[in-house]
Write a protein that holds these residues in place. Structure first.
Motif, PDB file in Angstrom:
ATOM      1  N   ASP A 468       0.826  -1.208   0.000  1.00  0.00           N
ATOM      2  CA  ASP A 468       0.000   0.000   0.000  1.00  0.00           C
ATOM      3  C   ASP A 468       0.858   1.255   0.000  1.00  0.00           C
ATOM      4  OD1 ASP A 468      -2.176  -1.638   0.025  1.00  0.00           O
ATOM      5  OD2 ASP A 468      -2.698  -1.310   2.133  1.00  0.00           O
ATOM      6  N   LEU A 469       1.977   1.208   0.742  1.00  0.00           N
ATOM      7  CA  LEU A 469       2.844   2.388   0.811  1.00  0.00           C
ATOM      8  C   LEU A 469       3.462   2.696  -0.547  1.00  0.00           C
ATOM      9  CD1 LEU A 469       4.142   4.597   2.511  1.00  0.00           C
ATOM     10  CD2 LEU A 469       5.933   2.968   3.170  1.00  0.00           C
ATOM     11  N   ARG A 470       3.761   1.662  -1.326  1.00  0.00           N
ATOM     12  CA  ARG A 470       4.369   1.880  -2.649  1.00  0.00           C
ATOM     13  C   ARG A 470       3.445   2.670  -3.575  1.00  0.00           C
ATOM     14  NH1 ARG A 470       8.964  -1.226  -3.241  1.00  0.00           N
ATOM     15  NH2 ARG A 470       9.199  -2.960  -1.768  1.00  0.00           N
ATOM     16  N   THR A 471       2.153   2.584  -3.341  1.00  0.00           N
ATOM     17  CA  THR A 471       1.212   3.292  -4.219  1.00  0.00           C
ATOM     18  C   THR A 471       0.665   4.566  -3.585  1.00  0.00           C
ATOM     19  OG1 THR A 471      -0.655   1.987  -3.365  1.00  0.00           O
ATOM     20  CG2 THR A 471       0.527   1.103  -5.262  1.00  0.00           C
ATOM     21  N   ALA A 472       1.092   4.885  -2.365  1.00  0.00           N
ATOM     22  CA  ALA A 472       0.513   6.014  -1.641  1.00  0.00           C
ATOM     23  C   ALA A 472       0.733   7.338  -2.370  1.00  0.00           C
ATOM     24  CB  ALA A 472       1.089   6.083  -0.230  1.00  0.00           C
ATOM     25  N   VAL A 473       1.927   7.557  -2.925  1.00  0.00           N
ATOM     26  CA  VAL A 473       2.219   8.823  -3.600  1.00  0.00           C
ATOM     27  C   VAL A 473       1.417   8.938  -4.883  1.00  0.00           C
ATOM     28  CG1 VAL A 473       4.008  10.214  -4.689  1.00  0.00           C
ATOM     29  CG2 VAL A 473       4.519   8.952  -2.596  1.00  0.00           C
ATOM     30  N   ASP A 474       1.433   7.877  -5.689  1.00  0.00           N
ATOM     31  CA  ASP A 474       0.742   7.926  -6.976  1.00  0.00           C
ATOM     32  C   ASP A 474      -0.761   8.107  -6.807  1.00  0.00           C
ATOM     33  OD1 ASP A 474       3.150   7.564  -8.246  1.00  0.00           O
ATOM     34  OD2 ASP A 474       2.944   5.378  -8.377  1.00  0.00           O
ATOM     35  N   ARG A 501       1.210  13.096   6.818  1.00  0.00           N
ATOM     36  CA  ARG A 501       0.192  12.138   7.223  1.00  0.00           C
ATOM     37  C   ARG A 501      -0.115  11.222   6.043  1.00  0.00           C
ATOM     38  NH1 ARG A 501       1.688  13.934  11.261  1.00  0.00           N
ATOM     39  NH2 ARG A 501       0.512  14.937  12.953  1.00  0.00           N
ATOM     40  N   TRP A 502      -0.414   9.950   6.361  1.00  0.00           N
ATOM     41  CA  TRP A 502      -0.814   8.984   5.324  1.00  0.00           C
ATOM     42  C   TRP A 502      -2.207   8.487   5.648  1.00  0.00           C
ATOM     43  CZ3 TRP A 502       1.205   3.279   4.928  1.00  0.00           C
ATOM     44  CH2 TRP A 502       0.600   2.659   3.826  1.00  0.00           C
ATOM     45  N   ASN A 503      -3.153   8.834   4.793  1.00  0.00           N
ATOM     46  CA  ASN A 503      -4.538   8.389   4.947  1.00  0.00           C
ATOM     47  C   ASN A 503      -4.710   7.118   4.132  1.00  0.00           C
ATOM     48  OD1 ASN A 503      -7.206   8.173   5.509  1.00  0.00           O
ATOM     49  ND2 ASN A 503      -7.847  10.039   4.448  1.00  0.00           N
ATOM     50  N   ARG A 504      -4.448   5.998   4.777  1.00  0.00           N
ATOM     51  CA  ARG A 504      -4.473   4.706   4.091  1.00  0.00           C
ATOM     52  C   ARG A 504      -5.913   4.251   3.884  1.00  0.00           C
ATOM     53  NH1 ARG A 504      -2.178  -0.890   6.724  1.00  0.00           N
ATOM     54  NH2 ARG A 504      -2.233  -2.202   4.828  1.00  0.00           N
ATOM     55  N   ALA A 519       9.364   3.283   4.879  1.00  0.00           N
ATOM     56  CA  ALA A 519       9.716   3.918   3.599  1.00  0.00           C
ATOM     57  C   ALA A 519      11.224   4.002   3.430  1.00  0.00           C
ATOM     58  CB  ALA A 519       9.092   5.310   3.525  1.00  0.00           C
ATOM     59  N   GLU A 520      11.948   4.268   4.527  1.00  0.00           N
ATOM     60  CA  GLU A 520      13.409   4.305   4.447  1.00  0.00           C
ATOM     61  C   GLU A 520      13.969   2.934   4.121  1.00  0.00           C
ATOM     62  OE1 GLU A 520      14.310   7.970   7.578  1.00  0.00           O
ATOM     63  OE2 GLU A 520      14.421   5.902   8.266  1.00  0.00           O
ATOM     64  N   GLY A 526      13.074   8.755  -0.616  1.00  0.00           N
ATOM     65  CA  GLY A 526      13.472   9.826  -1.524  1.00  0.00           C
ATOM     66  C   GLY A 526      12.286  10.363  -2.289  1.00  0.00           C
ATOM     67  N   GLU A 527      11.449   9.484  -2.812  1.00  0.00           N
ATOM     68  CA  GLU A 527      10.259   9.903  -3.549  1.00  0.00           C
ATOM     69  C   GLU A 527       9.287  10.641  -2.631  1.00  0.00           C
ATOM     70  OE1 GLU A 527       6.651   7.853  -6.203  1.00  0.00           O
ATOM     71  OE2 GLU A 527       8.167   6.622  -5.202  1.00  0.00           O
ATOM     72  N   ILE A 528       9.112  10.128  -1.403  1.00  0.00           N
ATOM     73  CA  ILE A 528       8.198  10.774  -0.461  1.00  0.00           C
ATOM     74  C   ILE A 528       8.723  12.151  -0.058  1.00  0.00           C
ATOM     75  CG2 ILE A 528       7.278  10.614   1.886  1.00  0.00           C
ATOM     76  CD1 ILE A 528       7.034   7.616   1.488  1.00  0.00           C
TER      77      ILE A 528
END
Length: 720
Positions: A468-474, A501-504, A519-520, A526-528
């Protein structure tokens, strides 16, 4: 025997190339630079080279030209080199072939050798290795060419026949009807180390190794052989003890000899035995390499899985128990990064030796790759047996390893899974041992742990969280909240801190201290960070256009951000893109990050400060608090951590806060206190000289649309 010079035994005009001094070589490889380089590496007087890039071009060239040697790459754009070998075999061509390949599969090498390749060289190879292979193949080709030239004139005379037989590089012999040697050519002396006279009259089976004797005896006595049918077989022939190696592996072709044209009775056997020891050794080496790790010589993943599956079958039959261990060396990357891969390889070999010494004879230690090892413990009685072995493994690493740059104390994290309790397949047991090992890593490393089904649940949750985190930015799931920084003396908001904040989806907001370390670890930070920087600058630019031109923004940077070469230029470019003065942005870094590589951090901080940005040390006083780096690194702000503020009550002073305020005054730094929740805390800090504060007492972090409210009027805490 001596051949008179005036009676040549063959016509030299038909094939005069009987040595390897002159040779025509065809290079087949789709790598153009390599095709151009090989002629220079293999150049000798009399050698000439042609080149092709694919199978079709090669076969077209071979239609028109005869070569002495073909250097043939296994993997070509339009097929494999095996197609060329098949083409040569179908036309009974005599070119020698050296197959060159980077294939790891054992079938590639064995398939090439069985299709007629003279040698197989695995990439990457040393130039000397290839040169020896070429020289050997050309020499062999020259001998075989001479042999063929002699064979083609065998009918000319019995004298020529005798010469050919006795000069053959193969062992040629005949047996009588009782299976005893009646003739042997001189090759037997070099090949087996026996004098011919020693063997004449002796049974052929007396030379066959016991393991092969029954098989060859069956062939000699079979009805097909008695009826005149030829046969081919591989077997091992003895050598006398004083001759060196105990046996020689040969490919034997046997042809029954008939009493006459009309008489179909056999009167003996004609045999030709070719030495294939080198080929068999090559196959053994290739097989070993296919199933073992090249660095440590331990079994690899494939062989470990085979042994584990066999052990599971045996445990099922005997209703027994076995254990699988997954071992990961702690901090191994530190050795590679600090001392180089050669030192890292030496450490892995040393670890492999110590782990092997800690195991029983019947246990299997394998290296999966990198710094990961697995252990199979078959036939254990109880879980405590696996625990005993795990402790031995950890104790085996207690003594420091001596490397070229000094001593290194290695530790390991060990996960253990038991059959049948933790799984019934090789995949399940290995996976569960891996999950248990990972839990040891998260709990501080240097220990062992048995698998627990609850760990599997957490592991699946973590995998889902990672995905889920891998797609959070996109998917625009990340948000920035803002908390005001207020000045008591000015009675207004002077800045704001941007908080990620991350609204999953389907889960709600995820705590930053949970997903930021993840994420680290995954390399996503880096992307975040780029998203945070751009979003924060974009919001600040919007507020500036709304009239809040003197508002400052602060945001946190990860340790990994400062490892990027372009961090300084990326920050400056973002400010320029959003038309924000550099002095309106403060970047917060941690104490521990500054201590990890002071020189590197100081250089990049100095560049950012020279560009006009502010640098704040977040959570000051909770880490190392070394004053030396404050002299080396031009920071602008110290932030007092909430853990010190929490215990303030009324006029009681925390001595650490007093020290921090004194440091700030001494170095001329701005001071910001975090975590203000009660008015008494604010009053105490004001008395100590701290003017700018943030915390729930003034406002909780709010989304952008609610932030304007406390920007247009003083927060509630300032009105008291």
């Amino acid at each position: 025997m001596v051949i008179p010079a005036e009676e040549p035994f063959y016509d030299s005009a038909s094939d005069s190339r009987t040595d390897c001094a002159s040779a025509r070589i065809l290079i087949v490889d789709d790598d153009a630079p390599l095709r151009r380089a090989l002629p220079h590496l293999l150049a000798r007087d009399g050698r000439s080279f042609d080149e092709c890039a694919n199978v079709a071009e090669t076969i077209a060239r071979l239609h028109d030209t005869q070569y002495d040697l073909i250097l043939l790459d296994y993997r070509l754009p339009d097929g494999t080199g095996l197609a060329v070998l098949d083409w040569l075999a179908s036309r009974r061509r005599s070119e020698a072939v050296i197959m060159i390949s980077g294939e790891d599969a054992i079938d590639a090498a064995i398939g090439a050798l069985r299709r007629g390749a003279d040698d197989f060289v695995r990439k990457p190879y040393h130039v000397a290795q290839l040169q020896r292979a070429v020289q050997g193949a050309l020499h062999k080709t020259a001998l075989e060419r001479a042999n063929r030239a002699m064979s083609s004139r065998l009918h000319a005379s019995e004298r020529l026949h005798r010469y050919l037989v006795e000069s053959s590089p193969d062992l040629i012999f005949t047996l009588d009807t009782a299976g005893r040697f009646s003739y042997l050519n001189p090759r037997v002396e070099d090949l087996l180390g026996f004098e011919r006279d020693q063997l004449i009259g002796r049974p052929f089976l007396s030379l066959v190794m016991p393991e092969d004797a029954e098989r060859i005896e069956h062939l000699l006595e079979s009805e097909q052989t008695a009826a005149g049918a030829a046969f081919s077989v591989e077997l091992r022939l003895r050598r006398p003890r004083q001759a060196g190696a105990g046996y020689v592996t040969v490919a034997l072709q046997g042809t029954p000899m008939l009493a006459g044209i009309a008489d179909r009775r056999t009167c003996g056997l004609y045999g030709v035995a070719r030495d294939i020891s080198e080929r068999k050794r090559a196959e053994e080496i290739i097989t070993f390499q296919a199933y073992h790790d090249q660095l440590t010589q331990l079994p690899n993943r494939v062989l470990f899985k085979d042994r584990l599956e066999l052990a599971i079958v045996q445990a099922q039959r005997q209703r027994g128990t076995l254990a699988v261990m997954f071992i990961d060396v702690d901090r191994f990357k530190l050795v590679n990064d600090s001392y180089g891969h050669a030192e890292g390889d030496a450490l892995l070999r040393g670890i492999a030796d110590r782990l092997s010494a800690a195991l029983r004879r019947g246990d299997t230690l394998a290296r999966l790759g990198g710094d990961e090892f697995t252990v199979l413990l078959p036939d254990i009685g109880h879980a405590r047996d696996a625990e005993t072995t795990a402790r031995k493994i950890l104790e085996a690493l207690d003594t420091p390893f001596t490397l070229g740059h000094g001593e290194f104390r290695a530790t390991a994290s060990v996960g253990v899974a038991l059959y049948p309790r933790d799984g019934g397949t090789a995949e399940a047991l290995t996976q569960h041992a891996d999950i248990a090992m990972y839990q040891v890593k998260r709990s501080g490393k240097n220990g062992f742990r048995f698998f627990d089904p609850e760990l599997n649940h957490h592991h699946h949750d973590r995998i889902t969280l990672e995905n889920d985190l891998r797609t959070a930015v996109d998917q625009s799931q990340l948000q920035l909240y803002f908390q005001p920084q207020v000045s008591l003396s000015q009675q207004r908001v002077v800045g704001t801190e941007a908080l990620l904040r991350w609204n999953r989806p389907a889960h709600g907001f995820v705590a930053p201290d949970l997903f930021i370390p993840l994420a680290e670890e995954l390399g996503l930070i880096g992307e975040i960070s780029r998203w945070v920087l751009n979003a924060a600058c974009g919001q600040l630019a919007q507020w500036r256009r709304a009239g809040f031109a003197d508002l400052k923004m602060s945001l946190n940077l990860s340790t990994h951000d400062f490892e990027r070469e372009d961090i300084v230029s990326a920050v400056i470019e973002c400010l320029q893109r959003h038309d924000i003065p550099p002095n309106r942005l403060d970047l917060e870094i941690t104490e521990s990050m500054m201590m990890q590589d002071t020189t590197l951090v100081a250089h990049k901080v100095r560049q950012l400060r020279d560009a006009g940005l502010g640098i704040a040390i977040d959570d000051f006083g909770t880490g190392y608090s070394a004053l030396a780096y404050l002299q080396k690194i031009p920071v602008s702000t110290l932030k007092i951590d909430r853990s010190f503020v929490r215990d303030l009550d009324g006029p009681v002073t925390n001595p650490i806060i007093s020290a921090i305020t004194g440091i700030a005054r001494g170095f001329g730094l701005q001071l910001i206190a975090e975590g203000i929740e009660r008015p008494a805390q604010a009053e105490t800090l004001r008395a100590l000289g701290c003017d700018v504060m943030q915390g729930f007492y003034y406002s909780r972090p709010t989304p952008p649309n609610e932030t304007v409210a406390w920007m247009t009027r003083p927060p509630a805490g300032l009105l008291n």
